[in-house]
Design an enzyme around this catalytic site. Structure first.
Site, PDB file in Angstrom:
ATOM      1  N   ASP A 258      54.229  72.423   1.926  1.00  0.00           N
ATOM      2  CA  ASP A 258      53.837  72.385   3.341  1.00  0.00           C
ATOM      3  C   ASP A 258      52.341  72.169   3.491  1.00  0.00           C
ATOM      4  OD1 ASP A 258      56.485  73.979   3.227  1.00  0.00           O
ATOM      5  OD2 ASP A 258      56.277  73.196   5.261  1.00  0.00           O
TER       6      ASP A 258
HETATM    7  O1  MRU Z   1      60.505  76.399   7.085  1.00  0.00           O
HETATM    8  P1  MRU Z   1      60.891  75.017   6.646  1.00  0.00           P
HETATM    9  O2  MRU Z   1      62.351  74.844   6.421  1.00  0.00           O
HETATM   10  O3  MRU Z   1      60.293  73.945   7.540  1.00  0.00           O
HETATM   11  O4  MRU Z   1      60.188  74.870   5.224  1.00  0.00           O
HETATM   12  C1  MRU Z   1      60.333  73.681   4.528  1.00  0.00           C
HETATM   13  C2  MRU Z   1      59.699  73.719   3.200  1.00  0.00           C
HETATM   14  O5  MRU Z   1      59.081  74.674   2.795  1.00  0.00           O
HETATM   15  C3  MRU Z   1      59.784  72.454   2.411  1.00  0.00           C
HETATM   16  O6  MRU Z   1      59.849  72.738   1.049  1.00  0.00           O
HETATM   17  C4  MRU Z   1      58.535  71.610   2.693  1.00  0.00           C
HETATM   18  O7  MRU Z   1      58.350  71.462   4.069  1.00  0.00           O
HETATM   19  C5  MRU Z   1      58.624  70.279   2.074  1.00  0.00           C
HETATM   20  S1  MRU Z   1      59.842  69.267   2.908  1.00  0.00           S
HETATM   21  C6  MRU Z   1      59.849  67.765   2.176  1.00  0.00           C
END
Ligand code: MRU
Length: 386
Positions: A258
Site C-alpha cells: 500500500d
Molecule cells: O484493505 P485493503 O483490502 O485495501 O488492503 C489491500 C492490500 O493490503 C493489498 O495487499 C495492497 O493494496 C496491494 S493490492 C495490489
C-alpha cells in the site's frame, strides 16, 4: 469462468463489483457521483491500492464528462479559477477516503498537476476538463500493462534466485497475503500477478494464501480469483504461517504493498509483517510487488507511513453466507455478517496494515524492474526501479 474485474465502464456508466458480497454473489453497483466513489472506497466495497486509485480517477472523469454534457453547464465550468477550485476540492476529498494506500494520493496529485499545467497553458475550461478526463482514464488504463510487466520481472527473478540457491526453478510453491489480483487492481494483479505469471509459464506448483482476517480478503477474494484462474491453491489461517513453513517447502512469499518508503520499508495488509518475520527465520525469499505509484519517496522510512485503523466492529464479525452459495444479492446481504465476539467487548486493536522493515524484504519489484539490497545493507536503493 470470466476474468474477474473490480471496475467496469461502458457508455458513460461507471460500475464496481461490491467486494463485500464476494464470493457469494456478484453485484455491480453504479458509481454516479464523487460521493458514491468516496463511500465505496471508505466502506471497502472496492479495495486494493491500485483499484481505489483507478476508481477515484474514473469518478472524477465521469463527473467532468457529465458536467460537459449538462445543460445549462454548472457555474464552476465558467472560469478557470472556478474550475480549479471545484476540481481541487473533489480531489482533496477523495484523497481522504483511505490514508495508507499512497496510490490514491498519487492519482489525485497527478490530476491536480495536470489541471495546473493546462491552466498555465491558457486553455479554456472545456478543453481543460477534456484533458483531465483523458488523464484520469489513462491512470486506470495503464495499470494492467504495468502489472503484467512487474509480474514477469518478479517471476523471472524468483526462478533465477531459486536456481542460484541450487533449486531447479520449477514446481515453485509461493505464498501470498491479502488479495492483490484483478479485484485489487485494474487487472492481472501485482503479487497475485507474479503467481499467475509463474502458473502461465509452467513454473508454479501451488499458490498458498492466508485468510487475511479480519476482512478475509484471502478467503473471500484470493480464493475466488485463484479458482477462476484454475491455479492450484491452498488456503491457510493467518496463525498457520509458521506451521506451513515448518512442514512445506515454500519457495517464496510474494505480497503487494500500500506504500513503500524510500528505504524499502513496506506497508501492506495486516499480517504481512508476521509472514516476513517467519520467512526470515526459515530463509524464504520475501518479495514485494507493486507499481511505481506505490513508492513514496517523500517518506524516509516506515515510521512515516500513516496506518489506517478500521472500526472495531469489523474485527468482531465475519462476512459470509449460508451454503448453498450462488444466492442472490438480497439473500447475501441479509446473511452478510455474523458477530463472533460477546456484546460489550471492551477494546479492539484493529490496524488495517502493518509495516515490514526493509531488512526483512529480499526483493522489491515494480514495472521498471527488481531491486535487491547491497550485501550487508539494511535498506534498499529504489532509484533504479522508480
Ligand atoms: O484493505 P485493503 O483490502 O485495501 O488492503 C489491500 C492490500 O493490503 C493489498 O495487499 C495492497 O493494496 C496491494 S493490492 C495490489
Amino acid at each position: 469462468m470470466a476474468a474477474l474485474t473490480s471496475i467496469r465502464t461502458s457508455e458513460g456508466r461507471l460500475e464496481i463489483v461490491n467486494q463485500l458480497l464476494l464470493p457469494h454473489t456478484t453485484e455491480f453497483i453504479e458509481i454516479k457521483t464523487i460521493e458514491d466513489a468516496f463511500d465505496a472506497i471508505k466502506s471497502m466495497k472496492i479495495r486494493g491500492a491500485p483499484a481505489i486509485a483507478s476508481l477515484a480517477a474514473l469518478a472524477v472523469a465521469n463527473h467532468l464528462s457529465n458536467a460537459l454534457k449538462a445543460s445549462p453547464t454548472p457555474p464552476w465550468l465558467e472560469t478557470t479559477d472556478a474550475l480549479k477550485q471545484h476540481v481541487s476540492e473533489l480531489l482533496a476529498h477523495l484523497f481522504t477516503a483511505r490514508p495508507t494506500a499512497v496510490n490514491l494520493g498519487a492519482a489525485t496529485r497527478r490530476l491536480s498537476k495536470k489541471l495546473q499545467v493546462e491552466i498555465d497553458a491558457g486553455k479554456d475550461t472545456r478543453t481543460i476538463a477534456q484533458e483531465l478526463i483523458a488523464e484520469a482514464k489513462q491512470i486506470d488504463a495503464e495499470d494492467v500493462g504495468r502489472n503484467k510487466l512487474m509480474s514477469k520481472w518478479g517471476g523471472e527473478w524468483l526462478v533465477e534466485h531459486v536456481k542460484s540457491q541450487g533449486g531447479s526453478g520449477a514446481d515453485l510453491n509461493v505464498m501470498t497475503v491479502c488479495n492483490t489480483g484483478s479485484l485489487a487492481t485494474s487487472g492481472y494483479g501485482t503479487a497475485l500477478g507474479l503467481i499467475t505469471y509463474l502458473h502461465e509459464t509452467g513454473k508454479l506448483q501451488r499458490a498458498f494464501f492466508t485468510q487475511s482476517t479480519p476482512y478475509h480478503q484471502g478467503s473471500r477474494l484470493t480464493a475466488f480469483e485463484l479458482q477462476s484462474l484454475k491455479i492450484p491453491s491452498t488456503m491457510l489461517c493467518d496463525s498457520m504461517v509458521g506451521s506451513l513453513f515448518q512442514h512445506h517447502h515454500i519457495h517464496a512469499i510474494a505480497v503487494g504493498a500500500d506504500r513503500i518508503a524510500r528505504n524499502g520499508d513496506t506497508a501492506n495488509k495486516i499480517g504481512t509483517y508476521n509472514a516476513a518475520v517467519l520467512a526470515a527465520r526459515h530463509n524464504i525469499p520475501f518479495i514485494v510487488v507493486a507499481p511505481v505509484s506505490t513508492v513514496d519517496l517523500e517518506v524516509a522510512d516506515g515510521s512515516g507511513i500513516p496506518i489506517e485503523h478500521r472500526p472495531a466492529i469489523e474485527a468482531c464479525l465475519v462476512r459470509g453466507a449460508l451454503y448453498p452459495p450462488k444466492l442472490d444479492a438480497q439473500e447475501v446481504k441479509e446473511q452478510a455478517t455474523v458477530m463472533v465476539t460477546p456484546e460489550g467487548l471492551e477494546e479492539v486493536f484493529n490496524p488495517s496494515f502493518d509495516v515490514t522493515p526493509a531488512s526483512l524484504i529480499t526483493a522489491i519489484v515494480t514495472e521498471k524492474g527488481v531491486a535487491v539490497k547491497k550485501s550487508g545493507e539494511e535498506a534498499f536503493d529504489l532509484t533504479p526501479i522508480v
